[in-house]
Motif scaffolding. Structure first.
Motif, PDB file in Angstrom:
ATOM      1  N   GLU A  11       0.840  -1.191   0.000  1.00 44.39           N
ATOM      2  CA  GLU A  11       0.000   0.000   0.000  1.00 44.39           C
ATOM      3  C   GLU A  11       0.877   1.244   0.000  1.00 44.39           C
ATOM      4  O   GLU A  11       1.976   1.237   0.551  1.00 44.39           O
TER       5      GLU A  11
ATOM      6  N   GLU B 125       0.468   3.814   1.665  1.00 47.60           N
ATOM      7  CA  GLU B 125       0.654   4.234   3.064  1.00 47.60           C
ATOM      8  C   GLU B 125       1.816   3.483   3.717  1.00 47.60           C
ATOM      9  O   GLU B 125       2.591   4.071   4.470  1.00 47.60           O
ATOM     10  N   ALA B 126       1.947   2.195   3.438  1.00 45.44           N
ATOM     11  CA  ALA B 126       3.056   1.410   3.997  1.00 45.44           C
ATOM     12  C   ALA B 126       4.387   1.927   3.464  1.00 45.44           C
ATOM     13  O   ALA B 126       5.377   2.036   4.194  1.00 45.44           O
TER      14      ALA B 126
ATOM     15  N   ASN C  65       0.085   8.424   7.703  1.00 53.91           N
ATOM     16  CA  ASN C  65      -0.047   7.188   6.936  1.00 53.91           C
ATOM     17  C   ASN C  65      -0.210   5.939   7.801  1.00 53.91           C
ATOM     18  O   ASN C  65      -0.879   5.002   7.375  1.00 53.91           O
ATOM     19  N   ALA C  66       0.377   5.925   8.997  1.00 50.60           N
ATOM     20  CA  ALA C  66       0.267   4.740   9.854  1.00 50.60           C
ATOM     21  C   ALA C  66      -1.158   4.474  10.239  1.00 50.60           C
ATOM     22  O   ALA C  66      -1.621   3.319  10.235  1.00 50.60           O
ATOM     23  N   LYS C  67      -1.925   5.524  10.557  1.00 48.89           N
ATOM     24  CA  LYS C  67      -3.314   5.333  10.965  1.00 48.89           C
ATOM     25  C   LYS C  67      -4.158   4.750   9.831  1.00 48.89           C
ATOM     26  O   LYS C  67      -5.104   4.007  10.066  1.00 48.89           O
TER      27      LYS C  67
ATOM     28  N   LEU D 287      -3.163   2.566   7.709  1.00 51.41           N
ATOM     29  CA  LEU D 287      -2.862   1.135   7.551  1.00 51.41           C
ATOM     30  C   LEU D 287      -3.733   0.258   8.433  1.00 51.41           C
ATOM     31  O   LEU D 287      -3.934  -0.925   8.145  1.00 51.41           O
ATOM     32  N   PHE D 288      -4.257   0.825   9.511  1.00 46.76           N
ATOM     33  CA  PHE D 288      -5.015   0.031  10.480  1.00 46.76           C
ATOM     34  C   PHE D 288      -6.499   0.351  10.481  1.00 46.76           C
ATOM     35  O   PHE D 288      -7.205   0.065  11.416  1.00 46.76           O
ATOM     36  N   VAL D 289      -6.963   0.985   9.418  1.00 42.04           N
ATOM     37  CA  VAL D 289      -8.393   1.323   9.312  1.00 42.04           C
ATOM     38  C   VAL D 289      -9.144   0.139   8.726  1.00 42.04           C
ATOM     39  O   VAL D 289      -8.727  -0.534   7.857  1.00 42.04           O
TER      40      VAL D 289
END
Length: 194
Positions: free
Chosen positions: A68, A70-71, A188-190, A192-194
């Motif tokens: 992704e 974001e990753a 971006n980290a947030k 990844l966990f949505v």
């Protein structure tokens, strides 16, 4: 594909802020001292190639690899954080003293990730949603001209600033680099966990 000077101007300004070649001068000087020399044209052309490739193929390549955007940005933020920490604390996290690393200093870390890093690539993907690719490509090219000029004038800039000026710039821009890294990570980290 329509040329629009307004889109070129907006994309140019966004990329100029993200690339932050002026803020990278202390880091470039540090790398240059280690490597002996930086090939300005080579670094600029490689960065230009990476950015144009990412403009036209980036999302597809990352999607194909199952990565992704974001990753990708999170990893880039960690690299920027480490570079900022080196600048502020005077520590060495990246061990690159061997002969081969010094030969490729123009490419790693100058062209990538300093100029064409994860933040730049993420920005290019974002701009691609809003603007025509031709306008983004022109903005990238114009930024690379500025990058080339700054890389070519590094010795003069170093003489102009002196050791004290470079040390101050290094600390200030190290803090800015850390702030950019934290923001890039947080944004971006947030996602990844949505």
């Amino acid at each position: 594909m329509n040329f629009d000077i307004l889109e070129v101007g907006k994309a140019f300004m966004v990329l100029f802020a993200v690339i932050d070649i002026l803020g990278s001068i202390p880091l470039i000087i540090k790398i240059k001292r280690k490597a002996g020399d930086i090939h300005a044209l080579k670094a600029s052309l490689v960065a230009l190639g990476i950015m144009l490739a990412f403009l036209f193929l980036g999302e597809g390549i990352l999607g194909f690899l199952g990565v992704e955007v974001e990753a990708f940005a999170v990893v880039g933020s960690l690299i920027l954080f480490a570079l900022g920490a080196e600048m502020i604390f005077g520590i060495q996290l990246f061990k690159d003293d061997d002969e081969q690393s010094l030969k490729i200093a123009s490419i790693v870390p100058i062209a990538f990730p300093l100029i064409a890093g994860a933040g730049t690539m993420t920005t290019i993907v974002s701009l691609n949603v809003e603007y025509q690719p031709i306008n983004i490509a022109i903005a990238i090219f114009l930024n690379m001209i500025i990058v080339l000029v700054v890389l070519k004038l590094t010795k003069r800039i170093e003489k102009l600033l002196g050791k004290g000026g470079i040390a101050i710039l290094q600390k200030v821009f190290g803090i800015i680099l850390l702030a950019i890294a934290v923001k890039l990570f947080a944004d971006n980290a947030k996602l990844l966990f949505v």
